[in-house]
Write an enzyme that holds these catalytic residues in place. Structure first.
Site, PDB file in Angstrom:
ATOM      1  N   GLY A   1     -14.751 177.669 116.471  1.00 42.37           N
ATOM      2  CA  GLY A   1     -15.571 176.471 116.586  1.00 42.37           C
ATOM      3  C   GLY A   1     -16.199 175.969 115.300  1.00 42.37           C
ATOM      4  O   GLY A   1     -17.064 175.099 115.346  1.00 42.37           O
TER       5      GLY A   1
ATOM      6  N   LYS B   1     -15.903 179.353 123.244  1.00 43.01           N
ATOM      7  CA  LYS B   1     -15.853 178.496 122.059  1.00 43.01           C
ATOM      8  C   LYS B   1     -16.920 179.039 121.116  1.00 43.01           C
ATOM      9  O   LYS B   1     -18.120 178.909 121.373  1.00 43.01           O
ATOM     10  CB  LYS B   1     -16.139 177.033 122.393  1.00 43.01           C
ATOM     11  CG  LYS B   1     -16.140 176.151 121.142  1.00 43.01           C
ATOM     12  CD  LYS B   1     -16.748 174.786 121.345  1.00 43.01           C
ATOM     13  CE  LYS B   1     -16.830 174.053 119.999  1.00 43.01           C
ATOM     14  NZ  LYS B   1     -17.515 172.743 120.098  1.00 43.01           N
TER      15      LYS B   1
ATOM     16  N   ASP C   1     -15.145 174.259 111.770  1.00 46.88           N
ATOM     17  CA  ASP C   1     -14.056 173.686 110.976  1.00 46.88           C
ATOM     18  C   ASP C   1     -14.044 174.202 109.541  1.00 46.88           C
ATOM     19  O   ASP C   1     -13.002 174.210 108.887  1.00 46.88           O
ATOM     20  CB  ASP C   1     -14.180 172.160 110.964  1.00 46.88           C
ATOM     21  CG  ASP C   1     -14.052 171.556 112.348  1.00 46.88           C
ATOM     22  OD1 ASP C   1     -13.535 172.247 113.251  1.00 46.88           O
ATOM     23  OD2 ASP C   1     -14.475 170.402 112.538  1.00 46.88           O
ATOM     24  N   GLU C   2     -15.203 174.652 109.064  1.00 46.25           N
ATOM     25  CA  GLU C   2     -15.293 175.096 107.677  1.00 46.25           C
ATOM     26  C   GLU C   2     -14.703 176.477 107.438  1.00 46.25           C
ATOM     27  O   GLU C   2     -14.548 176.898 106.299  1.00 46.25           O
ATOM     28  CB  GLU C   2     -16.747 175.056 107.197  1.00 46.25           C
ATOM     29  CG  GLU C   2     -17.737 175.833 108.031  1.00 46.25           C
ATOM     30  CD  GLU C   2     -18.389 175.019 109.128  1.00 46.25           C
ATOM     31  OE1 GLU C   2     -19.612 175.173 109.327  1.00 46.25           O
ATOM     32  OE2 GLU C   2     -17.682 174.238 109.805  1.00 46.25           O
TER      33      GLU C   2
ATOM     34  N   TYR D   1     -19.696 178.139 125.617  1.00 48.72           N
ATOM     35  CA  TYR D   1     -19.792 177.491 124.310  1.00 48.72           C
ATOM     36  C   TYR D   1     -20.944 178.156 123.557  1.00 48.72           C
ATOM     37  O   TYR D   1     -22.110 177.879 123.819  1.00 48.72           O
ATOM     38  CB  TYR D   1     -20.018 175.997 124.525  1.00 48.72           C
ATOM     39  CG  TYR D   1     -20.202 175.142 123.304  1.00 48.72           C
ATOM     40  CD1 TYR D   1     -19.991 175.606 122.009  1.00 48.72           C
ATOM     41  CD2 TYR D   1     -20.578 173.804 123.445  1.00 48.72           C
ATOM     42  CE1 TYR D   1     -20.163 174.788 120.910  1.00 48.72           C
ATOM     43  CE2 TYR D   1     -20.745 172.971 122.354  1.00 48.72           C
ATOM     44  CZ  TYR D   1     -20.542 173.475 121.087  1.00 48.72           C
ATOM     45  OH  TYR D   1     -20.715 172.648 120.004  1.00 48.72           O
TER      46      TYR D   1
END
Length: 305
Positions: free
Chosen positions: A192, A167, A194-195, A137
């Site tokens: 990873g 991620k 969302d924008e 991540y």
């Protein structure tokens, strides 16, 4: 290894008012996410305040999500911690209860400063669950591990047998794409942020992602992918712009972990407060945030219970 297609949610950890974990909302939570198009959950990560949970609490949450998960719903368990031996035990537990996969971010302390240090950290953790795919991540804003992910893939390739991918929660779309292209797409690169879903779709390779605002805005985020696949670029752009408008609101209320968690209450699933040292939303802030969300028509477009 199977590559994830669609969006995985990073859920919040429900707490009672006194700060104890609250497992009761999880079945309704899982059902809501599935209803709104999410393909699974990545639990006990940053959105879930994972570093602020005890080892036992993290195991209890993993068991509760496994019990509540609908058929085919992927449960990925974040097992990273500042103690690699604790992470190893959490990985073992995740494999024992039948989780779909595991993941870990770099520890916030001590700061990881070299790729080899990060590979060694991931290697020891992944060995705890050799039968499960392991994801790193990458979220350097949380831990200061501003390392080249291309170099990381080169170093980890062939060394960790169950390494599945990354991620990728960082602003460099260029590096994301270079990782995606590594050895003709060998590893699973989960978007990873969302924008910026649409730009990654446009580069031709993003298939799956893990999001935080999917908790309450999953319908629109899933809709970006659906519109893109249908060839409707204008609709995809509109949904991406709307999703950014939602993010603009939560950024005024201490971000997704604090502001976003309170939005869950506003859509009908109260997950309680945040743990110390997070500064919780006040009643006045909640009302102001609700007015801002209403102004962008959020409540007609958000996730439905």
């Amino acid at each position: 290894m199977e590559k994830i297609k669609g969006l995985i949610d990073a859920p919040f950890t429900p707490f009672h008012p006194n700060g104890d974990i609250n497992l009761a909302p999880i079945p309704a939570y899982a059902a809501m996410l599935r209803k709104n198009g999410l393909q699974g959950v990545f639990i006990n990560g940053s959105s879930g305040e994972g570093y602020m949970l005890t080892e036992e609490e993290r195991m209890q949450l993993a068991e509760a999500w496994m019990a509540a998960a609908p058929e085919g719903f992927k449960v990925i368990v974040h097992v990273g911690s500042t103690c690699v031996r604790q992470s190893f035990r959490l990985a073992q537990h995740a494999q024992k209860i039948g989780a779909w996969g595991i993941g870990a971010m770099a520890p916030p302390f001590p700061k990881v400063g070299r790729v080899e240090e990060l590979v060694k950290y991931c290697e020891e953790i992944a060995a705890g669950a050799p039968q499960l795919p392991f994801y790193f991540y990458h979220i350097p804003a949380f831990n200061g591990a501003y390392l080249s992910m291309v170099e990381f893939l080169e170093a980890v390739d062939g060394r960790i047998p169950n390494f599945a991918g990354i991620k990728y929660t960082f602003e460099s779309l260029y590096e994301y794409n270079q990782c995606r292209l590594y050895k003709e797409g060998k590893f699973d690169m989960l978007h990873g942020q969302d924008e910026t879903i649409l730009p990654c779709l446009a580069m031709g390779g993003a298939q799956g992602g893990i999001g935080g605002t999917t908790n309450y805005n999953g319908r629109e985020l899933v809709g970006i992918i659906e519109a893109w696949k249908a060839g409707d670029l204008e609709l995809a752009r509109e949904r991406q712009n709307f999703s950014q408008a939602v993010i603009n609101v939560i950024c005024r209320y201490r971000g997704n972990i604090v502001g976003g968690k309170r939005i869950m209450k506003l859509i009908g699933l109260d997950l309680g407060p945040n743990r110390t040292p997070f500064r919780n939303i006040t009643p006045d802030e909640e009302l102001a945030m609700k007015h801002e969300l209403t102004a962008i028509d959020f409540f007609n477009r958000c996730n439905q219970l």
